[in-house]
Motif scaffolding. Structure first.
Motif, mmCIF file in Angstrom:
data_model
loop_
_atom_site.group_PDB
_atom_site.id
_atom_site.type_symbol
_atom_site.label_atom_id
_atom_site.label_comp_id
_atom_site.label_asym_id
_atom_site.label_seq_id
_atom_site.Cartn_x
_atom_site.Cartn_y
_atom_site.Cartn_z
ATOM 1 N N ARG A 250 37.320 33.405 33.276
ATOM 2 C CA ARG A 250 35.922 33.918 32.448
ATOM 3 C C ARG A 250 35.663 35.293 32.450
ATOM 4 N N SER A 251 36.523 35.965 31.749
ATOM 5 C CA SER A 251 36.251 37.504 31.458
ATOM 6 C C SER A 251 37.026 37.956 30.048
ATOM 7 N N ASN A 252 36.674 39.061 29.198
ATOM 8 C CA ASN A 252 37.338 39.312 27.996
ATOM 9 C C ASN A 252 39.004 39.346 27.980
ATOM 10 N N THR A 253 39.492 39.986 28.835
ATOM 11 C CA THR A 253 40.923 40.126 28.899
ATOM 12 C C THR A 253 41.356 40.308 30.371
ATOM 13 N N GLY A 254 42.619 39.658 30.598
ATOM 14 C CA GLY A 254 43.176 39.794 31.957
ATOM 15 C C GLY A 254 43.486 41.102 32.409
ATOM 16 N N VAL A 255 44.267 41.725 31.506
ATOM 17 C CA VAL A 255 44.889 43.198 31.855
ATOM 18 C C VAL A 255 44.910 44.040 30.416
ATOM 19 N N LYS A 256 44.259 45.003 30.491
ATOM 20 C CA LYS A 256 44.166 45.763 29.230
ATOM 21 C C LYS A 256 44.910 47.201 29.475
ATOM 22 N N ALA A 257 45.459 47.480 28.606
ATOM 23 C CA ALA A 257 46.108 49.073 28.690
ATOM 24 C C ALA A 257 46.240 49.549 27.313
ATOM 25 N N ILE A 258 45.321 50.122 26.633
ATOM 26 C CA ILE A 258 45.317 50.481 25.302
ATOM 27 C C ILE A 258 45.808 52.053 25.476
ATOM 28 N N ASP A 259 46.902 52.739 24.778
ATOM 29 C CA ASP A 259 47.178 54.181 24.913
ATOM 30 C C ASP A 259 47.674 54.410 26.228
ATOM 31 N N SER A 260 48.451 53.588 26.770
ATOM 32 C CA SER A 260 49.031 53.905 27.988
ATOM 33 C C SER A 260 50.719 54.423 27.906
ATOM 34 N N GLY A 261 51.088 55.078 28.851
ATOM 35 C CA GLY A 261 52.451 55.549 28.663
ATOM 36 C C GLY A 261 53.603 55.021 29.825
ATOM 37 N N GLY A 262 52.895 54.445 30.945
ATOM 38 C CA GLY A 262 53.837 54.077 31.924
ATOM 39 C C GLY A 262 54.542 52.935 31.792
#
Length: 376
Positions: A250-262
């Motif tokens: 019940r959330s927007n997104t589980g995992v978010k990583a916009i503009d990440s490099g790893g």
């Protein structure tokens, strides 16, 4: 004339009986001598003390802060049950423990903090319930390897507030509930920290907000239920990270990583009744998603303009609109031993890889949807 004559007699060699008589005396003399030698000469080891706190006056101290102020590095401050209406600041590497669930109550403070860990302290805070503070635990800009264990934060603005930290700290066996903003706010960190065996329930922001960080971190055995934003938001980061055995509901997104490099490894992620399972765009690292279940309203995996290689295996994706959205990606994709199911009656797509330029491989993949688009 008086004459003094000196006669030399060689010493008699000691016997075993003499040794039995004199050795204990010599040892006793040595012990007594060491006992009066200053600590700085005899050695540097210092005994570790336990200081007790009880608000009814039956212990050494009535306030937690007074005991903390008196403690030296390595000491333990043990807090007996009760409600302590105070703010506690820790500057030394001590253990602050409440074996029987003492309560820190902050309703009388404006913008108060339950426990503050400062500087380079390797403090351990364990066993508390912290209520009605702005920050349940604060450790911003610290460099120590502090830990928060077996602690619950309720009705705070932020459960644990620790941005810009450099230490390898740990949050374990903890819970955060009913916050105005994030459960854990740790933007700008550079240490290799860990959050495990922790629950976030009804938090107003992200379960874990780790944006703009650079360390290699781990989120393991974490549950986020009813967040106002995302389970984990790691946008703008550069570290190599691991998310495993984690559930977001019940959330927007589980995992978010916009503009990440790893490079990311996501294992045993469950997302239920949320908008999107995993979101990344403009990212350069390699991604692995395995042994996971994503049940979402919109899209299971959303990627756009990424340049890292992708591996999805042994994963079930059940979404209404799209299973995998991989438009304008520029790397190889391998999807294997997975099931993708999309339920919308119109405009439903199992895999949308338009304008993708990398090599694609789908092996033992079942797709149940009205349409499928995969780049050649």
């Amino acid at each position: 004339m008086n004459t003094t004559v000196y006669i030399y007699s060689p010493p008699t060699p000691p016997t075993m009986d003499d040794a039995r008589t004199t050795l204990p005396a010599l040892l006793l003399s040595l012990v007594l001598t060491l006992a009066v030698v200053p600590a700085g000469v005899a050695g540097t080891q210092t005994a570790q003390d336990t200081l007790t706190v009880d608000k009814d006056g039956s212990a050494e101290y009535q306030s937690i802060q007074a005991a903390v102020n008196a403690a030296d590095s390595g000491d333990t401050v043990e807090v007996r049950p009760g409600t302590y209406r105070e703010e506690v600041r820790i500057n030394e590497s001590i253990t602050l423990v409440a074996p029987d669930r003492a309560i820190l109550g902050g309703s009388r403070f404006v913008n108060g903090t339950g426990v503050t860990v400062a500087g380079a302290a390797d403090a351990n805070v364990t066993g508390f319930t912290v209520r009605n503070y702005r920050f349940g635990v604060a450790a911003n800009e610290t460099s120590g390897d502090w830990t928060v264990t077996d602690t619950t934060v309720i009705a705070a603005d932020v459960g644990v507030y620790a941005p810009n930290t450099a230490g390898n700290w740990t949050i374990e066996d903890a819970a955060v509930a009913s916050t105005t903003y994030s459960g854990v706010f740790v933007r700008g960190t550079s240490g290799d920290w860990t959050i495990r065996d922790t629950r976030f329930v009804n938090v107003g922001g992200d379960g874990v907000d780790v944006r703009k960080s650079s360390g290699d971190w781990t989120v393991a055995t974490v549950v986020v239920d009813r967040s106002g934003a995302d389970g984990v938001d790691a946008s703008g980061t550069t570290g190599d990270w691991t998310v495993r055995n984690t559930e977001v509901r019940r959330s927007n997104t589980g995992v978010k990583a916009i503009d990440s490099g790893g490079n990311w490894t996501v294992t045993d992620l469950t997302v239920h009744r949320s908008d999107t399972g995993l979101v990344t765009a403009f990212s350069g690292g390699a991604w692995t998603l395995e042994d996971s279940t994503l049940e979402t309203r919109d899209i299971g995996v959303f990627t756009a303009r990424t340049t890292g290689a992708w591996t999805i295996q042994n994963t079930t994706i059940e979404s209404q609109q799209q299973g995998i959205h991989a438009v304008n990606t520029n790397a190889s994709w391998t999807v294997s031993e997975s099931t993708i199911s999309v339920t919308a009656e119109q405009n439903a797509i199992g895999v949308d890889a338009r304008s993708a330029s990398g090599d694609w491989s789908l092996t033992d993949v079942t797709i149940e949807s009205p349409g499928i688009e995969v780049a050649e």
